[in-house]
Design a protein around this motif. Structure first.
Motif, mmCIF file in Angstrom:
data_model
loop_
_atom_site.group_PDB
_atom_site.id
_atom_site.type_symbol
_atom_site.label_atom_id
_atom_site.label_comp_id
_atom_site.label_asym_id
_atom_site.label_seq_id
_atom_site.Cartn_x
_atom_site.Cartn_y
_atom_site.Cartn_z
ATOM 1 N N LEU A 96 -7.104 -0.389 -14.099
ATOM 2 C CA LEU A 96 -7.299 0.536 -12.968
ATOM 3 C C LEU A 96 -6.225 1.385 -12.524
ATOM 4 O O LEU A 96 -6.167 2.165 -11.736
ATOM 5 C CB LEU A 96 -7.941 -0.448 -12.030
ATOM 6 N N ILE A 97 -5.190 0.872 -12.820
ATOM 7 C CA ILE A 97 -3.623 1.275 -12.506
ATOM 8 C C ILE A 97 -3.456 2.969 -12.749
ATOM 9 O O ILE A 97 -3.024 3.700 -12.075
ATOM 10 C CB ILE A 97 -2.422 0.574 -12.928
ATOM 11 N N GLU A 98 -3.887 3.297 -14.025
ATOM 12 C CA GLU A 98 -3.675 4.637 -14.413
ATOM 13 C C GLU A 98 -4.548 5.485 -13.698
ATOM 14 O O GLU A 98 -4.194 6.737 -13.233
ATOM 15 C CB GLU A 98 -3.510 4.823 -15.816
ATOM 16 N N THR A 99 -5.634 5.195 -13.487
ATOM 17 C CA THR A 99 -6.691 5.850 -12.713
ATOM 18 C C THR A 99 -6.123 6.288 -11.276
ATOM 19 O O THR A 99 -6.461 7.204 -10.826
ATOM 20 C CB THR A 99 -8.071 5.330 -12.745
ATOM 21 N N VAL A 100 -5.798 4.885 -10.506
ATOM 22 C CA VAL A 100 -5.492 5.264 -9.325
ATOM 23 C C VAL A 100 -4.261 5.992 -9.145
ATOM 24 O O VAL A 100 -4.162 6.803 -8.101
ATOM 25 C CB VAL A 100 -5.205 3.808 -8.465
ATOM 26 N N ALA A 155 -17.924 10.828 -8.349
ATOM 27 C CA ALA A 155 -16.586 11.284 -8.235
ATOM 28 C C ALA A 155 -17.063 12.731 -7.552
ATOM 29 O O ALA A 155 -16.415 13.187 -6.865
ATOM 30 C CB ALA A 155 -15.914 11.558 -9.755
ATOM 31 N N THR A 156 -18.250 13.390 -8.198
ATOM 32 C CA THR A 156 -18.638 14.591 -7.649
ATOM 33 C C THR A 156 -18.858 14.523 -6.427
ATOM 34 O O THR A 156 -18.745 15.498 -5.491
ATOM 35 C CB THR A 156 -19.638 15.166 -8.834
ATOM 36 N N ALA A 157 -19.990 13.789 -5.999
ATOM 37 C CA ALA A 157 -20.509 13.503 -4.606
ATOM 38 C C ALA A 157 -19.486 13.185 -3.697
ATOM 39 O O ALA A 157 -19.195 13.964 -2.500
ATOM 40 C CB ALA A 157 -21.202 12.373 -4.699
ATOM 41 N N THR A 158 -18.356 12.670 -4.046
ATOM 42 C CA THR A 158 -17.192 12.319 -3.088
ATOM 43 C C THR A 158 -16.360 13.755 -2.870
ATOM 44 O O THR A 158 -15.946 13.777 -1.873
ATOM 45 C CB THR A 158 -16.347 11.093 -3.584
ATOM 46 N N ALA A 159 -16.264 14.318 -3.699
ATOM 47 C CA ALA A 159 -15.215 15.414 -3.812
ATOM 48 C C ALA A 159 -15.886 16.987 -3.317
ATOM 49 O O ALA A 159 -15.490 17.347 -2.549
ATOM 50 C CB ALA A 159 -14.742 15.895 -5.273
ATOM 51 N N LEU A 160 -17.263 17.030 -3.562
ATOM 52 C CA LEU A 160 -17.869 18.075 -3.013
ATOM 53 C C LEU A 160 -18.833 17.913 -1.654
ATOM 54 O O LEU A 160 -19.144 18.784 -0.983
ATOM 55 C CB LEU A 160 -18.848 18.595 -4.175
ATOM 56 N N ILE A 161 -19.108 16.657 -1.395
ATOM 57 C CA ILE A 161 -20.070 16.464 -0.185
ATOM 58 C C ILE A 161 -19.188 16.567 1.191
ATOM 59 O O ILE A 161 -18.396 15.378 1.092
ATOM 60 C CB ILE A 161 -21.040 15.553 -0.353
ATOM 61 N N VAL A 192 -11.769 10.389 -7.691
ATOM 62 C CA VAL A 192 -11.394 9.707 -8.898
ATOM 63 C C VAL A 192 -11.485 8.172 -8.878
ATOM 64 O O VAL A 192 -11.608 7.674 -9.664
ATOM 65 C CB VAL A 192 -10.081 10.269 -9.440
ATOM 66 N N VAL A 193 -10.855 7.938 -7.375
ATOM 67 C CA VAL A 193 -10.573 6.490 -7.625
ATOM 68 C C VAL A 193 -11.920 5.868 -7.216
ATOM 69 O O VAL A 193 -12.522 4.682 -7.694
ATOM 70 C CB VAL A 193 -9.690 6.190 -6.210
ATOM 71 N N ALA A 226 1.003 -1.267 0.005
ATOM 72 C CA ALA A 226 0.080 -0.003 0.108
ATOM 73 C C ALA A 226 0.917 1.202 -0.233
ATOM 74 O O ALA A 226 1.938 1.410 0.882
ATOM 75 C CB ALA A 226 -0.953 -0.185 1.217
ATOM 76 N N ASP A 227 0.550 2.269 -0.883
ATOM 77 C CA ASP A 227 1.331 3.457 -0.945
ATOM 78 C C ASP A 227 0.588 4.339 -0.191
ATOM 79 O O ASP A 227 -0.546 4.687 -0.460
ATOM 80 C CB ASP A 227 1.399 3.786 -2.565
ATOM 81 N N PRO A 228 1.252 5.041 0.800
ATOM 82 C CA PRO A 228 0.509 5.955 1.775
ATOM 83 C C PRO A 228 -0.026 7.089 1.064
ATOM 84 O O PRO A 228 -0.840 7.825 1.281
ATOM 85 C CB PRO A 228 1.266 6.307 2.497
ATOM 86 N N LEU A 229 0.657 7.423 -0.035
ATOM 87 C CA LEU A 229 0.196 8.637 -0.863
ATOM 88 C C LEU A 229 -1.042 8.477 -1.774
ATOM 89 O O LEU A 229 -1.662 9.272 -2.262
ATOM 90 C CB LEU A 229 1.424 9.078 -1.885
ATOM 91 N N LEU A 230 -1.308 7.239 -2.029
ATOM 92 C CA LEU A 230 -2.624 6.806 -2.951
ATOM 93 C C LEU A 230 -3.902 7.126 -2.227
ATOM 94 O O LEU A 230 -3.812 6.474 -0.948
ATOM 95 C CB LEU A 230 -2.617 5.373 -3.427
ATOM 96 N N PRO A 231 -4.954 7.643 -2.498
ATOM 97 C CA PRO A 231 -6.328 7.916 -1.982
ATOM 98 C C PRO A 231 -6.850 6.472 -1.599
ATOM 99 O O PRO A 231 -6.785 5.634 -2.489
ATOM 100 C CB PRO A 231 -7.048 8.716 -2.807
#
Length: 353
Positions: free
Chosen positions: A284-288, A221-227, A305-306, A47-52
């Motif tokens: 999925l790697i590029e998106t992550v 994605a919008t709900a996660t980012a804005l709510i 995004v994830v 697990a990369d701690p920088l990845l969301p």
């Protein structure tokens, strides 16, 4: 003192006797380090701690995919039965009192109770028909797989007949059905016939399914980012995923009611686990990685995004469950393409081609 000149000559310095070759090599062998083994290397953290971390979709998957235990099902079923029994007794007593005191109001209550009973029976019949239609699509999938495995032309013709009957009541597919009916006689190979059926009947439906997945990924994605609320984004993601799965069923010929839609969602989550699609694959790697870069600017946007990518993967699994045929000639959707097109729609450039 003597006046004779001092002569200069070579100076001989005596050294110790050299040791044997065996004696010289022994210390070298003693001090030489042992050969390194890759198996002895310390483990690398996966697990990369920088990845969301997609907490929202993890909660949605846990809510939908986890089946209740036997004790929980027994508790829910017995509670629903007890509540229905008590409610029916209370309604009958109330209507009986009305009939004794006010006969006109009592008969109105009897009529309303009868209408409610008919409506409940109609809802149950609709749920049964919807699930029977899902069973029909599942049977077509199994027969298509058997036709491809056995290379049987008779089984392929039966699958084509089932597909024509499945989309008989859809006027927008009348031209596609006619083309398949006219050209199927020129094919003498099972795979070619199923490929023709896929191209004529399912190609346009695949485009509609892709647009639904892009819209759901954009919503999550919008709900996660804005709510900012903790459970509000989970509720929004759950509603978006359930709506997307129900739309997949409607696009490919099924109709999911309230209970049927929830059971279909559980079937999709089970398909995800069975096929190993919950792991991060090449699509999925590029998106992550993009989410990890974006999380350096904003953690919520990176998680969005994830979560959108995982929603797209759920949509692809729903396509595979609801689609009557496997992907033969038509390309299987990729998570990266769906998320890219879905997020591009946030800025008003969503392509419909």
């Amino acid at each position: 003192m003597s006046d004779s000149p001092r002569t200069r000559g070579p100076v001989l310095i005596e050294l110790d006797a050299p040791k044997p070759a065996e004696a010289r090599s022994a210390p070298a062998e003693e001090t030489r380090p042992e050969a390194l083994n890759p198996a002895d290397a310390p483990p690398i953290d996966a697990a990369d701690p920088l990845l969301p971390r997609p907490r929202t979709m993890e909660m949605v998957t846990r809510l939908v995919g986890r089946p209740p235990s036997k004790l929980t099902r027994f508790f829910i079923n017995s509670g629903v039965a007890l509540f229905t029994f008590l409610l029916s007794i209370a309604a009958l007593n109330f209507i009986n009192d009305l009939l004794n005191r006010y006969p006109v109001l009592g008969w109105i209550g009897v009529a309303l109770f009868a209408l409610f009973t008919l409506a409940a029976l109609g809802m149950a019949w609709r749920e049964y028909r919807a699930w029977a239609r899902f069973a029909r699509i599942d049977a077509i999938q199994r027969r298509a797989g058997a036709a491809l495995a056995d290379d049987s032309m008779d089984k392929a013709r039966a699958v084509a007949d089932d597909l024509l009957a499945l989309y008989r009541d859809r006027p927008e597919m009348e031209w596609n059905r006619k083309r398949l009916s006219d050209n199927r006689g020129d094919v003498f190979d099972a795979r070619t016939l199923l490929t023709m059926a896929e191209t004529e009947l399912l190609a346009s439906l695949d485009q509609d399914a892709r647009r639904e997945i892009e819209a759901a990924a954009r919503t999550v994605a919008t709900a996660t980012a804005l709510i900012p609320l903790a459970l509000a984004d989970v509720a929004a993601a759950l509603a978006a995923n359930l709506r997307m799965i129900r739309r997949m069923a409607e696009i490919y010929g099924g109709r999911a009611g309230a209970v049927g839609g929830w059971r279909l969602a559980r079937t999709v989550m089970t398909h995800l686990v069975a096929t190993g699609a919950v792991a991060a694959g090449d699509d999925l790697i590029e998106t992550v990685a993009g989410g990890g870069i974006l999380s350096k600017v904003s953690r919520r946007f990176g998680e969005g995004v994830v979560n959108g990518a995982l929603t797209a993967r759920v949509g692809i699994a729903a396509m595979e469950v609801c689609r009557p045929l496997p992907f033969l000639a038509q390309p299987r959707p990729k998570v990266g393409n769906l998320v890219t097109r879905g997020l591009r729609g946030l800025f008003g450039s969503d392509e419909r081609s």
